[in-house]
Structures are given as C-alpha cells and as structure tokens.
Scaffold this active site. Structure first.
Site, PDB file in Angstrom:
ATOM      1  N   SER A  96      37.451  44.680  45.428  1.00 25.98           N
ATOM      2  CA  SER A  96      36.459  44.333  44.399  1.00 25.98           C
ATOM      3  C   SER A  96      35.126  43.916  45.020  1.00 25.98           C
ATOM      4  O   SER A  96      35.068  43.518  46.193  1.00 25.98           O
ATOM      5  CB  SER A  96      36.971  43.183  43.535  1.00 25.98           C
TER       6      SER A  96
HETATM    7  N1  SAH Z   1      42.681  42.031  45.362  1.00 23.67           N
HETATM    8  C1  SAH Z   1      42.460  43.276  46.077  1.00 23.67           C
HETATM    9  C2  SAH Z   1      41.911  44.382  45.224  1.00 23.67           C
HETATM   10  C3  SAH Z   1      42.870  44.776  44.184  1.00 23.67           C
HETATM   11  S1  SAH Z   1      42.774  46.424  43.572  1.00 23.67           S
HETATM   12  C4  SAH Z   1      41.595  43.074  47.296  1.00 23.67           C
HETATM   13  O1  SAH Z   1      41.130  41.957  47.557  1.00 23.67           O
HETATM   14  O2  SAH Z   1      41.403  44.053  48.038  1.00 23.67           O
HETATM   15  C5  SAH Z   1      44.160  46.309  42.514  1.00 23.67           C
HETATM   16  C6  SAH Z   1      45.488  46.442  43.202  1.00 23.67           C
HETATM   17  O3  SAH Z   1      46.490  46.183  42.253  1.00 23.67           O
HETATM   18  C7  SAH Z   1      45.752  47.855  43.738  1.00 23.67           C
HETATM   19  O4  SAH Z   1      46.016  47.816  45.096  1.00 23.67           O
HETATM   20  C8  SAH Z   1      46.966  48.298  42.923  1.00 23.67           C
HETATM   21  O5  SAH Z   1      47.861  49.127  43.646  1.00 23.67           O
HETATM   22  C9  SAH Z   1      47.610  46.978  42.563  1.00 23.67           C
HETATM   23  N2  SAH Z   1      48.531  47.015  41.425  1.00 23.67           N
HETATM   24  C10 SAH Z   1      48.479  47.749  40.279  1.00 23.67           C
HETATM   25  N3  SAH Z   1      49.516  47.473  39.489  1.00 23.67           N
HETATM   26  C11 SAH Z   1      50.267  46.524  40.130  1.00 23.67           C
HETATM   27  C12 SAH Z   1      51.477  45.838  39.832  1.00 23.67           C
HETATM   28  N4  SAH Z   1      52.158  46.061  38.722  1.00 23.67           N
HETATM   29  N5  SAH Z   1      51.930  44.928  40.731  1.00 23.67           N
HETATM   30  C13 SAH Z   1      51.265  44.689  41.898  1.00 23.67           C
HETATM   31  N6  SAH Z   1      50.137  45.323  42.236  1.00 23.67           N
HETATM   32  C14 SAH Z   1      49.626  46.221  41.359  1.00 23.67           C
END
Ligand code: SAH
Length: 248
Positions: A96
């Site tokens: 993000s």
């Molecule tokens: N916090 C992260 C960015 C997150 S992007 C950072 O600092 O880089 C959102 C992430 O959520 C993605 O990697 C995606 O694969 C994950 N995601 C989506 N659905 C999910 C779920 N049900 N459980 C865990 N992770 C999930």
C-alpha cells in the site's frame, strides 16, 4: 598569564581539533548513507507524505523513519519505494501507499504493549511497522509464496516479535487471541465474524470494507462490553479479500 606564543599554539590546536571533529562527522554521515542509500528519501517521505498530512503520532512517525521500505519491494522498484503510491509486489498484489499504511496504523492507537493481528501480510512492510509499535504481531497471508518471502525478509531484518502464517485470515489466529488491535489490509465486503470474536474488549479493528475493485470505506470498529461501535474514516482502495469471506 598566558604567553602570546602559548595562546597562538592553543588556538591552533583548537582549530585543528574542530576540523578533525567536523571531518569525522562528515565521514560518519557518508558511512550511514553508504550503509543505507535511501535514508534521505525515507526522511523526505515522512516529512512530505505523512507529517504534512495528518499523521501526528510520534511513535508512528519514528517507525516510518526506521523501517527500510525499499527492502520490501522487488529490486526493480527499489528506487520508487519511497514514492507516494502503492507498488506491485508480485502475484497481482500490492504494497500500500505509505500514507495509507501510516493512517491505518495511527488509527490502531498502539502504545507498545499490545498483541496485534494483521490479515494480508503481502510484502511484510505493514507487519514490520507494527513490529516497531506493538509487543507481538501475528500476520496471515493467503498466498503461500508471498507469506514465505515476507517471513524470510522479516527474519533477516530481525523482527523476532512478528509471526507469519500462510492461510485464510478470515479464520484469524485463535491460538494467539485475543488481540488489542486487528488490521485487515485487503477489502472484505462484510466484516468476518471470527475476527470480531478474536478482538479484545477495548480493542480496535481497522478495515477497508466494500465491493471488489471499487472504492471502499476505511472503517474503525471498537469492541465494548455492549457490542461493536463503528466509525468511518474515508474512502480507500484495496485489493479484495479472497477465500472463505467470498462464500458468506
Ligand atoms: N499489508 C501488505 C499489503 C497487503 S496487499 C503490505 O504491507 O505489503 C493485500 C494482501 O492480502 C495480499 O497479499 C493478498 O494476497 C492478501 N489476502 C487476500 N485475501 C486474504 C485472506 N483471506 N487472508 C489472508 N490474506 C489475504
């Protein structure tokens, strides 16, 4: 009385000493820059993107000054790591925008003693920031490849209080619950019930709620004896939460 000769000698020595100190300081600064060539870019990010907006929590600002964001992006994006935008991290996912990470972190109002859960580890950057600000951090990533890379990265940076697990964050991490803070960094359409149950009384849950691939609302839930209180912080855009939440 000091003779003129001695006076001149002392003055000369003082000037030499001052020059040596200044040279030493410069050398130290150069060494630090060599050690971390992104230090200036990171400081600039904190000033322009966070402080100049509404990030006022000193602990949050200090964490952003410390965590090497460039270590959390693919090599080809390292020079853009401190820009005011999200970046791709592979597998169609993104790290993000720094401001959004800071805003969500600030909304958790951490003091340093908390146990925090993150859903959506991605690159591990948000988890590292939380690792600077809370006692223990538990973070879950759906995609095992991303979870593995993030875990190795956090390990090599020395984040011993950050625990990574591959799995569906919908289910939370019951063995480690309750959490004083929960942060969801992907967007569900509805709040997953198991996470509400794993939130401690008095705890805060920060989540972008809304439809897939459209604007969502950053929402803050606070758990009280009587139930959940809710307030909205504004619009945002996150990748969708996948897995069990889609079957609800
Ligand atoms: N916090 C992260 C960015 C997150 S992007 C950072 O600092 O880089 C959102 C992430 O959520 C993605 O990697 C995606 O694969 C994950 N995601 C989506 N659905 C999910 C779920 N049900 N459980 C865990 N992770 C999930």
């Amino acid at each position: 009385m000091l003779s003129i000769k001695k006076f001149v000698l002392y003055k000369f020595l003082a000037v030499v000493l001052a020059a040596l100190c200044a040279a030493g300081c410069k050398e130290k600064m150069k060494r630090e820059e060599r050690h971390d060539p992104y230090q200036t870019a990171r400081e600039q990010m904190v000033r322009v993107q966070l402080e100049a907006r509404d990030i006022t929590d000193e602990r949050v600002l200090a964490a952003f000054r410390k965590v090497p964001r460039h270590a959390f992006v693919p090599d080809s994006y390292q020079t853009s790591a401190y820009g005011d935008f999200p970046l791709p991290i592979g597998e169609d996912q993104t790290i993000s925008q720094p401001y959004m990470v800071a805003l969500m972190t600030q909304l958790l109002e951490l003091k340093g003693t908390e146990k925090v859960l993150e859903v959506g580890t991605g690159s591990g950057y948000q988890a590292a920031i939380l690792g600077e600000l809370a006692a223990e951090v538990y973070t879950i990533e759906l995609l095992s490849g991303l979870a593995e890379t993030a875990e190795k990265r956090l390990d090599s940076l020395g984040y011993k209080n950050v625990h990574v697990k591959a799995g569906d964050g919908y289910l939370g991490w019951p063995e480690a619950a309750p959490f004083e803070g929960i942060i969801i960094t992907c967007a569900p359409e509805k709040l997953p019930q198991p996470l509400v149950e794993q939130l401690a009384i008095g705890g805060r849950l920060v989540v972008p709620i809304g439809p897939q691939h459209r604007a969502q609302t950053l929402t803050i839930y606070t758990k009280q004896d009587t139930g959940l209180a809710k307030r909205y912080e504004g619009g945002c855009y996150f990748v969708p939460m996948r897995g069990l939440v889609e079957e609800e």
